[in-house]
Design an enzyme around this catalytic site. Structure first.
Site, short mmCIF file in Angstrom:
data_model
loop_
_atom_site.label_atom_id
_atom_site.label_comp_id
_atom_site.label_asym_id
_atom_site.label_seq_id
_atom_site.Cartn_x
_atom_site.Cartn_y
_atom_site.Cartn_z
N LYS A 2 1.03 -1.02 0.13
CA LYS A 2 -0.01 0.09 0.15
C LYS A 2 0.78 1.20 -0.14
CE LYS A 2 -4.15 1.18 2.47
NZ LYS A 2 -4.98 1.24 3.64
N PHE A 56 -15.22 14.18 10.24
CA PHE A 56 -16.71 14.06 9.91
C PHE A 56 -16.90 13.91 8.32
CE2 PHE A 56 -16.47 16.70 13.75
CZ PHE A 56 -17.42 16.00 14.71
N GLY A 101 -26.08 2.06 5.59
CA GLY A 101 -25.04 1.03 5.69
C GLY A 101 -23.82 1.90 5.65
N CYS A 161 -19.55 3.27 9.00
CA CYS A 161 -19.67 4.00 9.87
C CYS A 161 -21.24 4.08 10.77
CB CYS A 161 -19.47 5.44 9.43
SG CYS A 161 -17.94 5.93 8.60
#
Ligand code: UGA
Length: 454
Positions: A35, A151, A259, A262
């Site tokens: 990655k 957020f 869904g 979170c």
């Protein structure tokens, strides 16, 4: 400012790229060497609009780098963000093992005054535990531990990061508040509101916000079903409700149930921690139950329209949990697809981004190159994810491709009058009584535009 971000998942990667864009020198750390290699070449490891150009700008300007070496990244940093996963444990509590491992590694590498910040969504009191752990292993370290919850919405993560509704900075140490305020200075000068709180309050703000949004979605889904029963129009009802400034238009779009990575996880962890604290959150629990029941009843909705599922061919449009992402985690679409196959239906699916992963997770589905290929020979077409391209389907072509004539629109994407004019039996969520649209102020359109009026 020098920043280290531990974890290059959704939150860590987007946060690191945005902080570099703001002018900071950011080192993102991940244990996965492959990655790190891909990211160092500027290849995004997640699908997110605008991420590739943001990564390449950070890399070429020398402000963004990726490494597997936690110690050197932490030693050079003024601020270290912990952005590792907090998956649900077997009993629903957030599993903090990755956070604790990261905190231990950070402790060993601290040099000079450093603020360690949790970005991961963590239960209240986690900052206290991290601080205790670091102080026990490095009594000499000059460190403050803060909470700065994220957020970001998947699919809008970069714009949410660049133009946040608010920046929440939770700390017990004034130096941490000051350093974090400086870090976000470019956004604050651009108008982003800042809330300084205690660390525990910041941790709870994140869970309470996700809990409340989940309640809002579960509520509007039930109101949509009530609209269907009473002949009212959910678009008008949600718009009228959302125009109340105390409520707001966001999260009032009915759908197949929430869904993603979170809301399901965070409502569960919130409910568990509230129960452990002797203050059960009955409203959140009710939303979780309503959402689970909605998702598990989707196949029955399809069966009711088709008079059974045995050997029926269902064209399923959308596999990701929402549009503009390739994320299939806790996707209502995938659950529905599996339930249909379990009931001996044939599912021909299409999704603009989620098919590669879905083919691995659900090999029993037939993946189709486009919506029209999926519709070929289908008895019903079910729209589960709100990809904008599904709103512009060629209905005449679909009708010719299908052997049946039923459309079940679980996102209220299509114009009911147009679908019926093409000879479809059209089923949506709570707009059943209406033949044509006269108003363009549905929450889906008004969201983010300050509640547009017709
Ligand atoms: C959510 C929150 O919106 C973010 O503020 C938060 O930062 C993030 O979780 C997180 O904790 O990391 P996300 O899960 O990416 O973001 O996506 P949302 O756009 O909130 O959608 C969540 C689910 O609710 C999706 O299944 C979506 O289809 C559904 N939804 C959303 C509705 O059914 N109706 C709506 O009106 C809005």
């Amino acid at each position: 400012m020098n920043v280290a971000v531990i974890g290059t998942g959704y939150v860590g990667l987007v946060t690191g790229a945005c902080l570099a864009e703001m002018g900071h020198v950011v080192t993102c750390v991940d244990k996965d060497a492959d990655k790190v290699k891909r990211l160092s070449r500027g290849e995004p490891t997640i699908f997110e609009t605008g991420l590739e150009s943001c990564l390449s700008a950070g890399l070429s300007q020398g402000r963004l780098s990726f490494t597997t070496d936690t110690a050197s990244a932490v030693a050079a940093a003024d601020l270290v963000f912990i952005a590792v996963g907090t998956p649900p444990g077997p009993d629903g509590h957030a599993d903090l093992s990755q956070v604790i491992t990261a905190a231990r590694e950070i402790a060993g590498a601290l040099r000079g005054f450093t603020v360690v910040v949790t970005k991961s969504t963590v239960p209240v009191g986690t900052g206290d535990s991290i601080e205790a752990l670091i102080r026990a292993s490095r009594p000499d370290a000059d460190v403050a531990v803060a909470s700065n919850p994220e957020f970001l919405r998947e699919g809008a993560a970069l714009s949410d990061c660049r133009r946040p509704d608010r920046i929440v900075l939770g700390a017990e140490d004034a130096r941490a508040h000051a350093l974090l305020k400086d870090l976000y200075d470019p956004l604050i000068r651009g108008g982003a509101p800042v809330l300084f709180t205690s660390r525990r309050s910041a941790e709870l703000i994140k869970y309470a916000a996700n809990g409340f949004l989940a309640v809002k979605i579960a509520f509007i889904n039930e109101i949509a079903d009530l609209c269907q029963a009473l002949g009212a129009d959910i678009d008008a009802v949600a718009t009228g409700v959302g125009m109340d400034g105390r409520i707001g238009p966001g999260c009032l779009r009915p759908g197949p149930g929430y869904g993603g990575s979170c809301f399901p996880k965070d409502t569960l962890a919130l409910a568990h921690s509230a129960e452990a604290a002797g203050r059960p959150l009955k409203v959140v629990r009710a939303a979780m139950q309503a959402n689970a029941a909605r998702k598990s009843a989707l196949a029955k909705r399809v069966a009711a329209e088709l008079g059974g599922l045995q050997d029926r061919v269902v064209a399923l449009l959308g596999l990701t949990f929402k549009a503009h992402t390739d994320d299939l985690r806790d996707s209502p679409a995938l659950d529905l697809a599996r339930a249909l196959v379990d009931a001996h239906a044939v599912v021909r699916a299409h999704d603009p981004q989620g098919m590669d992963q879905a083919a691995i997770m659900a090999p029993e589905l037939e993946m189709c190159a486009d919506p029209h290929a999926a519709a070929w020979g289908a008895d019903a077409l079910v729209i589960v994810t709100e990809w904008p391209q599904f709103a512009d389907l060629d209905l005449g072509r679909l009708k010719r491709a299908m052997r049946g004539a039923t459309i079940i629109d679980l996102r209220n994407l299509l114009d009911p009058a147009a679908a019926r004019a093409h000879g479809f039996t059209y089923v949506d969520l709570g707009r059943g009584g209406r033949e044509s649209r006269t108003c363009d102020a549905s929450p889906a359109r008004a969201e983010g535009q300050g509640g547009a009026l017709p």
